[in-house]
Design a protein around this motif. Structure first.
Motif, PDB file in Angstrom:
ATOM      1  N   TRP B  32     -74.523  29.872  15.710  1.00  0.00           N
ATOM      2  CA  TRP B  32     -75.938  30.084  16.026  1.00  0.00           C
ATOM      3  C   TRP B  32     -76.868  29.865  14.833  1.00  0.00           C
ATOM      4  CZ3 TRP B  32     -77.536  34.077  12.980  1.00  0.00           C
ATOM      5  CH2 TRP B  32     -76.589  35.037  12.614  1.00  0.00           C
ATOM      6  N   LEU B  36     -80.421  27.762  14.714  1.00  0.00           N
ATOM      7  CA  LEU B  36     -81.536  28.585  14.256  1.00  0.00           C
ATOM      8  C   LEU B  36     -82.319  27.876  13.163  1.00  0.00           C
ATOM      9  CD1 LEU B  36     -81.956  31.398  15.458  1.00  0.00           C
ATOM     10  CD2 LEU B  36     -81.213  32.358  13.288  1.00  0.00           C
ATOM     11  N   ARG B  40     -86.090  26.238  13.521  1.00  0.00           N
ATOM     12  CA  ARG B  40     -86.834  27.356  12.940  1.00  0.00           C
ATOM     13  C   ARG B  40     -88.339  27.206  13.174  1.00  0.00           C
ATOM     14  NH1 ARG B  40     -85.082  24.096   8.906  1.00  0.00           N
ATOM     15  NH2 ARG B  40     -86.612  23.343   7.391  1.00  0.00           N
ATOM     16  N   TYR B  42     -89.921  25.789  15.657  1.00  0.00           N
ATOM     17  CA  TYR B  42     -90.234  26.160  17.035  1.00  0.00           C
ATOM     18  C   TYR B  42     -90.173  27.676  17.213  1.00  0.00           C
ATOM     19  CZ  TYR B  42     -89.965  26.365  22.118  1.00  0.00           C
ATOM     20  OH  TYR B  42     -90.204  26.659  23.424  1.00  0.00           O
ATOM     21  N   ILE B  43     -89.126  28.260  16.645  1.00  0.00           N
ATOM     22  CA  ILE B  43     -88.921  29.705  16.799  1.00  0.00           C
ATOM     23  C   ILE B  43     -90.084  30.493  16.215  1.00  0.00           C
ATOM     24  CG2 ILE B  43     -87.462  31.637  16.054  1.00  0.00           C
ATOM     25  CD1 ILE B  43     -85.092  29.676  16.268  1.00  0.00           C
ATOM     26  N   HIS B  46     -93.299  30.220  18.354  1.00  0.00           N
ATOM     27  CA  HIS B  46     -93.317  30.853  19.669  1.00  0.00           C
ATOM     28  C   HIS B  46     -92.637  32.214  19.603  1.00  0.00           C
ATOM     29  CE1 HIS B  46     -93.604  26.529  20.263  1.00  0.00           C
ATOM     30  NE2 HIS B  46     -94.322  26.792  21.352  1.00  0.00           N
ATOM     31  N   LEU B  47     -93.215  33.109  18.810  1.00  0.00           N
ATOM     32  CA  LEU B  47     -92.568  34.403  18.569  1.00  0.00           C
ATOM     33  C   LEU B  47     -92.379  35.203  19.849  1.00  0.00           C
ATOM     34  CD1 LEU B  47     -93.921  35.744  15.182  1.00  0.00           C
ATOM     35  CD2 LEU B  47     -91.578  35.174  15.839  1.00  0.00           C
ATOM     36  N   THR B  50     -89.407  33.858  21.632  1.00  0.00           N
ATOM     37  CA  THR B  50     -88.233  34.195  20.827  1.00  0.00           C
ATOM     38  C   THR B  50     -87.823  35.642  21.043  1.00  0.00           C
ATOM     39  OG1 THR B  50     -89.066  32.689  19.173  1.00  0.00           O
ATOM     40  CG2 THR B  50     -87.274  34.127  18.511  1.00  0.00           C
ATOM     41  N   SER B  51     -88.810  36.556  20.938  1.00  0.00           N
ATOM     42  CA  SER B  51     -88.437  37.970  21.068  1.00  0.00           C
ATOM     43  C   SER B  51     -87.951  38.243  22.478  1.00  0.00           C
ATOM     44  CB  SER B  51     -89.619  38.885  20.689  1.00  0.00           C
ATOM     45  OG  SER B  51     -90.796  38.415  21.293  1.00  0.00           O
ATOM     46  N   VAL B  53     -86.285  36.147  24.381  1.00  0.00           N
ATOM     47  CA  VAL B  53     -84.912  35.660  24.450  1.00  0.00           C
ATOM     48  C   VAL B  53     -83.964  36.633  23.760  1.00  0.00           C
ATOM     49  CG1 VAL B  53     -83.357  33.854  23.603  1.00  0.00           C
ATOM     50  CG2 VAL B  53     -85.528  33.234  24.673  1.00  0.00           C
ATOM     51  N   VAL B  54     -84.385  37.131  22.583  1.00  0.00           N
ATOM     52  CA  VAL B  54     -83.529  38.066  21.840  1.00  0.00           C
ATOM     53  C   VAL B  54     -83.279  39.324  22.659  1.00  0.00           C
ATOM     54  CG1 VAL B  54     -83.421  39.568  19.813  1.00  0.00           C
ATOM     55  CG2 VAL B  54     -84.148  37.191  19.570  1.00  0.00           C
TER      56      VAL B  54
END
Lengths: 180, 495
Positions: B32, B36, B40, B42-43, B46-47, B50-51, B53-54
């Motif tokens: 992963w 990642l 990075r 993109y992540i 789009h926080l 991301t959160s 998904v997490v």
């Protein structure tokens, strides 16, 4: 070395075990198998050397060398194995089975029957046709150190298996051995 | 003695399954971490997604843990344990107690709060033959353990001879005597001596490109890659300082690993078993019947030699897997002697080792050193020309020196009870193998060896294989015949 053993003359000596050669057919069977395996490897190189469909210049340039290397390795490996396999011989004593192997790198291996955990009679397709079998003695020493005697007649392999089983049945105190 | 029928584990077990999933994910760091890093940008942009998904993944892992837990049931009787597991792949594992090799009770950190523990029953076979009961009350776990040990010793089955003394079974650890314990200071020495920080360098390999991009500007700043305006000595000093810094960080890391895994290490002798307990985050316990020990080795890496410490390792069946062994880290010479006295009192303390034949050195030179040097030098000359090829002399000479040291280290001896082996490159490892543990001996010889009266012996035990290279042919044959005689005439147990 402080190892001293006064009664050494009286000890049974592995050197003097009478050995019986295995069937000479075994060496030929192995040669057939090795030829098949190397033929597949050579075919991969040959494919890239002559295939007209894809534009793989690098692989085409390399292919003659890998093909050559495959053939050289084949001659060395299969040739050595063929000669070595013809030297295979085994000997049976009251308490152990011994296998002599190798031509340049010679070895003698003895498997005490007491340490045999599991025993199998295996037969490949070629062996079945020729009425031959392989006797495999498994110990706790691991797969790599399985004592395999190929090129036995089926009757001989079965008789040896019975011999080992009878030996194991006698040794009630045996350790770890279970699934014989 | 136990409740009949299929039992469920305590719901606390869910913690175990959650922890197992996360450990698994963390363990597969490269699966992963690379995506990642690649995504990075993109992540970070789009926080919210991301959160989401997490959180979703976390919830999924907990759900999975719950389902896994629901699927587990076990059945205990006085003869063995059956375990049902699996969500998609249903499995039934049956393990009779008399097949159990090892009983371990662990107190992992995630059960700390509730005081539960987990019980691991290992069998002689592979690791998937292992049964693990989690979230047990410690008293219950101890009861099962006592039952396993009782069965193992009272039933003279084919798997386990009645080798244990009836008496000690029912006395639990009260009677266990403490043989050795390690302080944090000892563990720090172990961390320094066996620097496992090097592993990180290998683990970071996929990121070298990334790291290089970050470090290069820094190196320019420090003047490492300058245009020659810096004097060469200054350049060298900076480089050495950087190297020292790197080593320092790696060593620190190694020390941390050592302290976490061996914290409060205690080795007990409980009747005819050894018991080791260790670990900071999760306490690990390894029990090992002495009769199952296949060999004991004392190892010193070159740093250990400076620190005057050594590692003592008891290896048992399947000793190639380190988790099956007991390692006593960073013991002093006298401590190691005391431990050896306890396990192998009959050994010859002052045995004189025979050196390997000088022909072994010739074999190292022609089969290992020469091909390696010839190949690397050829590659360097082809790529960078003769002037660079000359520099290859330096590693070639160093390598020759290493092989010489390795040859000098070789030593072997045998008395009526043990084989003594010594090996190593810069460090030194001494191994004691009881003759009785032999599974299968082999004699090896080439025609060249034959002419010189030399032979090698391969000594196969349930713990692994040891080679005694290039020893006197008459001695080799005598050892071979003597060992076979000992085994076949006296039928000694190997486990």
């Amino acid at each position: 070395m402080s190892f001293s053993n006064k009664a050494i003359e009286a000890l049974p000596q592995a050197q003097s075990i009478p050995l019986t050669p295995i069937s000479p057919l075994h060496a030929w069977f192995c040669l057939v198998m090795h030829t098949l395996v190397f033929a597949v490897l050579a075919a991969v190189s040959a494919f890239f050397l002559w295939q007209p469909w894809f534009d793989l210049v690098f692989l085409r340039d390399v292919a003659p060398y890998t093909l050559g290397a495959t053939l050289v390795l084949f001659v060395l490996f299969a040739g050595y194995r063929f000669v070595a396999n013809r030297k295979l011989a085994y000997g049976v004593r009251e308490h152990d089975i011994t296998l002599r192997a190798g031509w340049y790198w010679r070895s003698i291996t003895t498997q005490p029957l007491l340490r045999v955990q599991h025993i199998e009679v295996e037969r490949g397709p070629l062996e079945r046709r020729a009425g031959l079998a392989t006797l495999a003695l498994f110990s706790a020493g691991g797969e790599l150190h399985t004592l395999s005697i190929p090129g036995l007649t089926l009757a001989r392999a079965e008789a040896l298996r019975q011999f080992v089983l009878a030996y194991k049945a006698e040794q009630h105190v045996d350790q770890g051995a279970s699934d014989v | 003695m136990f409740e009949t029928g299929w039992q469920k584990l305590s719901p606390i077990a869910v913690l175990f399954y959650v922890a197992r999933t996360w450990y698994h994910v963390l363990g597969n760091v490269f699966s992963w971490l690379i995506p990642l890093i690649v995504f990075r940008q993109y992540i970070l942009e789009h926080l919210l997604i991301t959160s989401g998904v997490v959180i979703g993944l976390l919830a999924l892992s907990i759900l999975w843990a719950w389902v896994s837990y629901r699927m587990v049931s076990y059945q205990l009787d006085n003869n063995g344990v059956d375990l049902r597991t699996g969500v998609f792949n249903k499995q039934l594992l049956q393990l009779p107690f008399d097949r159990v090799q090892n009983v371990r009770i662990e107190h992992p950190w995630y059960f700390r709060l509730t005081g539960h523990c987990q019980l691991i029953l290992e069998s002689a076979g592979s690791s998937d033959q292992e049964i693990m009961l989690v979230a047990l009350k410690p008293e219950f776990a101890e009861r099962i353990k006592a039952e396993v040990l009782a069965v193992r010793t009272t039933v003279p089955s084919a798997h386990n001879p009645p080798q244990h003394d009836q008496q000690h079974l029912h006395q639990q650890h009260q009677d266990a005597t403490l043989l050795n314990q390690r302080s944090v200071g000892d563990l720090v020495m172990y961390g320094i001596g066996s620097n496992r920080g090097w592993l990180i360098i290998g683990g970071l390999f996929p990121f070298y490109g990334y790291i290089e991009d970050r470090i290069e500007p820094l190196l320019y700043q420090l003047g490492i890659f300058n245009d020659g305006s810096l004097p060469i000595w200054q350049w060298l000093v900076t480089l050495l300082a950087l190297f020292a810094m790197l080593m320092f960080v790696l060593t620190l890391f190694s020390i941390v690993i050592a302290v976490i895994s061996y914290y409060d290490f205690k080795l007990y002798r409980d009747g005819d078993r050894y018991l080791a307990r260790m670990g900071l985050l999760s306490r690990k316990e390894v029990a090992m019947p002495i009769s199952r020990i296949q060999e004991v080795s004392v190892q010193q890496d070159w740093l250990d030699m400076l620190l005057r410490r050594r590692q003592l390792r008891y290896s048992q069946v399947g000793g190639m897997f380190e988790s099956k062994n007991i390692l006593v880290p960073a013991v002093t010479s006298s401590e190691s002697q005391a431990l050896l006295d306890d396990v192998y009192a009959q050994r010859d303390r002052n045995i004189k080792m025979t050196q390997a034949s000088k022909w072994l050195l010739a074999v190292y030179a022609t089969w290992y050193w020469l091909p390696l040097v010839a190949l690397t030098t050829t590659v360097v000359v082809l790529l960078a020309g003769w002037s660079a090829g000359v520099w290859m002399l330096v590693p070639a000479v160093l390598l020759a020196g290493l092989y010489y040291l390795r040859w000098r280290r070789w030593g072997y001896a045998m008395d009526g009870e043990f084989i003594y082996l010594q090996s190593g490159w810069l460090g030194k490892k001494t191994t004691l193998i009881p003759l009785a543990k032999l599974q299968q001996p082999s004699l090896l010889q080439t025609p060249l060896m034959r002419r010189r009266g030399l032979m090698s012996i391969d000594w196969v035990t349930a713990g692994g294989v040891h080679r005694l290279p290039f020893i006197n042919e008459a001695q080799a044959r005598a050892m071979y015949d003597f060992a076979l005689f000992e085994i076949e005439a006296k039928s000694p147990n190997w486990m």
